[in-house]
Design a protein around this motif. Sequence first.
Motif, short mmCIF file in Angstrom:
data_model
loop_
_atom_site.label_atom_id
_atom_site.label_comp_id
_atom_site.label_asym_id
_atom_site.label_seq_id
_atom_site.Cartn_x
_atom_site.Cartn_y
_atom_site.Cartn_z
N LEU A 17 0.85 -1.18 0.00
CA LEU A 17 0.00 0.00 0.00
C LEU A 17 0.89 1.24 0.00
O LEU A 17 1.82 1.34 0.80
N LYS A 18 0.59 2.15 -0.88
CA LYS A 18 1.40 3.36 -1.04
C LYS A 18 1.28 4.27 0.19
O LYS A 18 0.18 4.52 0.68
N ASN A 93 -5.19 0.47 8.23
CA ASN A 93 -4.41 0.99 9.34
C ASN A 93 -2.94 0.67 9.06
O ASN A 93 -2.62 0.08 8.03
N ARG A 94 -2.06 1.01 9.94
CA ARG A 94 -0.63 0.83 9.67
C ARG A 94 -0.24 -0.65 9.57
O ARG A 94 0.83 -0.98 9.06
N GLU A 95 -1.11 -1.56 10.03
CA GLU A 95 -0.80 -2.99 9.99
C GLU A 95 -1.45 -3.70 8.81
O GLU A 95 -1.22 -4.90 8.62
N THR A 96 -2.25 -3.00 8.03
CA THR A 96 -2.97 -3.65 6.93
C THR A 96 -2.00 -4.25 5.92
O THR A 96 -1.07 -3.57 5.47
N GLU A 97 -2.26 -5.50 5.54
CA GLU A 97 -1.41 -6.21 4.59
C GLU A 97 -2.13 -6.36 3.26
O GLU A 97 -3.26 -6.83 3.19
N LYS A 98 -1.45 -5.96 2.20
CA LYS A 98 -2.00 -6.10 0.84
C LYS A 98 -0.84 -6.19 -0.13
O LYS A 98 -0.40 -5.20 -0.70
N HIS A 133 -9.11 5.52 -3.11
CA HIS A 133 -9.62 4.24 -3.59
C HIS A 133 -8.75 3.61 -4.64
O HIS A 133 -9.13 2.64 -5.29
N SER A 134 -7.55 4.17 -4.86
CA SER A 134 -6.62 3.50 -5.78
C SER A 134 -6.30 2.11 -5.26
O SER A 134 -5.90 1.23 -6.02
N GLY A 135 -6.49 1.88 -3.98
CA GLY A 135 -6.28 0.55 -3.42
C GLY A 135 -7.58 -0.15 -3.11
O GLY A 135 -7.60 -1.12 -2.37
N ALA A 136 -8.67 0.32 -3.67
CA ALA A 136 -9.97 -0.22 -3.31
C ALA A 136 -10.12 -1.68 -3.64
O ALA A 136 -10.64 -2.46 -2.86
#
Length: 659
Positions: A17-18, A93-98, A133-136
């Motif tokens: 995530l950017k 959040n800061r822990e989100t993994e993608k 939403h570029s990461g939607a």
Amino acid sequence: MAKYALLIGVSEYEPGLKPLPAATRDVDAMQEVLLDPEIGEFDEVIPLKNPRLLEMRRAISKLFTDRDVDDLLLLYFSGHGVTDEFGKFFLTNRETEKQSRFEKATALEASFIHDQMDNCGSERQVIILDCCHSGAFPTGMAARDGGMIDFPRQLGGKGRVILTSSAATQYSFEPREGEQLAVYTRYLVEGIKTGAADLDEDGFISINELHEYVKEQVPKAAPSMRPERYVFQEGEAILLAKAANNDRKQQYRKLVEQCSSQDEISPTGRRILDLQRKKLKLSDEEATLIEAEVWQPYREYKSNLKQYEECFQAELKNDFSLGDHAQRELKILQHELNLTDEDVESVTKRIFSSLASSAIHPDKSSISIPPPPPPPLSLPLKPFYFDYITLDKLGKEITRRRGNAYYFTENFDDKVKLEMVYIPGGSFLIGSPETELGRRPNETPQQSVTVKSFLIAKTPITQAQWRVVSSLPKVNLDLHPNPSCFKGSARPVETISWYEAVEFCERLSQRTDHEYCLPTEAEWEYACRAQTTTPFHFGKTITPDIANYDGRYKYASGPKGAYREETTSIKTFQFANAFGLFDMHGNVWEWCLDYFHDSYDCLPNDGSVGLTDNLNQSRVMRGGSWDNDPPLCRSAFRFGWEPEERLNRIGFRVVCQAK
């Protein structure tokens, strides 16, 4: 009655995530205006920067716990929004993994917020989402509802309003260097802080007024953004803040907006502003600052257009063909500069028009201007560029043009893909005139046929594409994964029957959401000619330097040349036709859907397939091959062959309909 706000900003993310540096600054700016006793009058504003998931859950739960019915609750979020394949929305959040895929367990689902709001006593609840939403949608994943996020269902409720920075799956935009806030939040803060969002001038700013103000301002700086509002049971009547007591400055601001044409003012408009400035007793510095604030989004927009134009021209100078890598980077730049597809189209048209008028292009005697974009389709079309040429009767190049067409890609795997080119519908004369050298009786009578728009493979089907599709589940026939005589992943597949080509189309259709088939011979000739009437789309003759055929023989006054005695890899010859299609003359024959008839007497005039009751009748082949002399490679030449036969000279390409 009390007013409480929780402001969440996430600027730091795990890989995948950017980072969004402005998110935490957005929180600071919102906190300042909401706590201002002359403006927001909020009793409590909790800033939460770069929280972990559990910290974020606890803060949201606390915001909606033990509240009275008249309390005003505001939840603001600046960061990435992510959606799963079912259309369910999550806050990161800061822990989100993608990375390879979105890990739902590491993000906060909208249903959690919905439950907290439903169980809250307050009936004045506001959610503001400045989400990028570029990461939607995770890579390779599309929402089953067509890509829309159902905010009313996921977050709606009594006495509630939701403001979002953009439509469900649009981009929201980070600021450029030198700017502090994200575009949407910048205008939220400006509307509240200056009082500009007090549209009815009653001294208060309602949620409805704030949305209307931001909705009008944001597209000036970011035309591709469309802020949205979702209101439930009188939510729009919620008063968020008092209007700042800057009546003189607000009057002047509104007058500047009325007198401005983007960032320009006519001489009369300037005189009006000067008179009002004196009447309102504003200093020159105050007036100049207000004018600069009003004109800033327009100037940013113009600057963005200029930057894109400079980069586009630089890419053309570096490689006029604008390969896939350059096009991908330009698309990224477009989003970074907040430009719409219409903005980009106007830039490219202006550049190509300039090139065409000045004829500045190395070794090219003519430049073509890109066509208008195709009508809206259900396919993700992208532009591509190519060169096409015209030969004189001696086979010498007399013009070279720059073409532009649209295509979409079926990705088979990481390395193998199928590119389908959009062919605009139109009418043409099928067959050949009496004067054409090599004409056969079955190319008559020449008649007008109207073809609907369709998509066709940019090249013949390759052996790599064949191997992938032949491994898909069987529909009717078994397919050998490697039937070709001349081996090579980039070479056309050959030594296949008509029935096997049809099986390929059926397996491909079963794998994708598109109906694939062989082209009708009217579609094939229309696509091959690409609006030409000469024997070849290259012109009056052909040479072995631009196509693979038996070069020991010549056509008309054209030259002889090499006889390669085998197929060549697709795009070995750099020139396409004016539709952007390669290898239409020679290399391999291409199966068509039609049954073969000795003339065009019974040909449908709408480009549809010509059928018969005789299921064993020969099928049509077009285009000629590596082993044929040039008259057999003409646009009009047609030949019938038994559908069960296999030759190392026969391949095919596929079509699908444009819907």
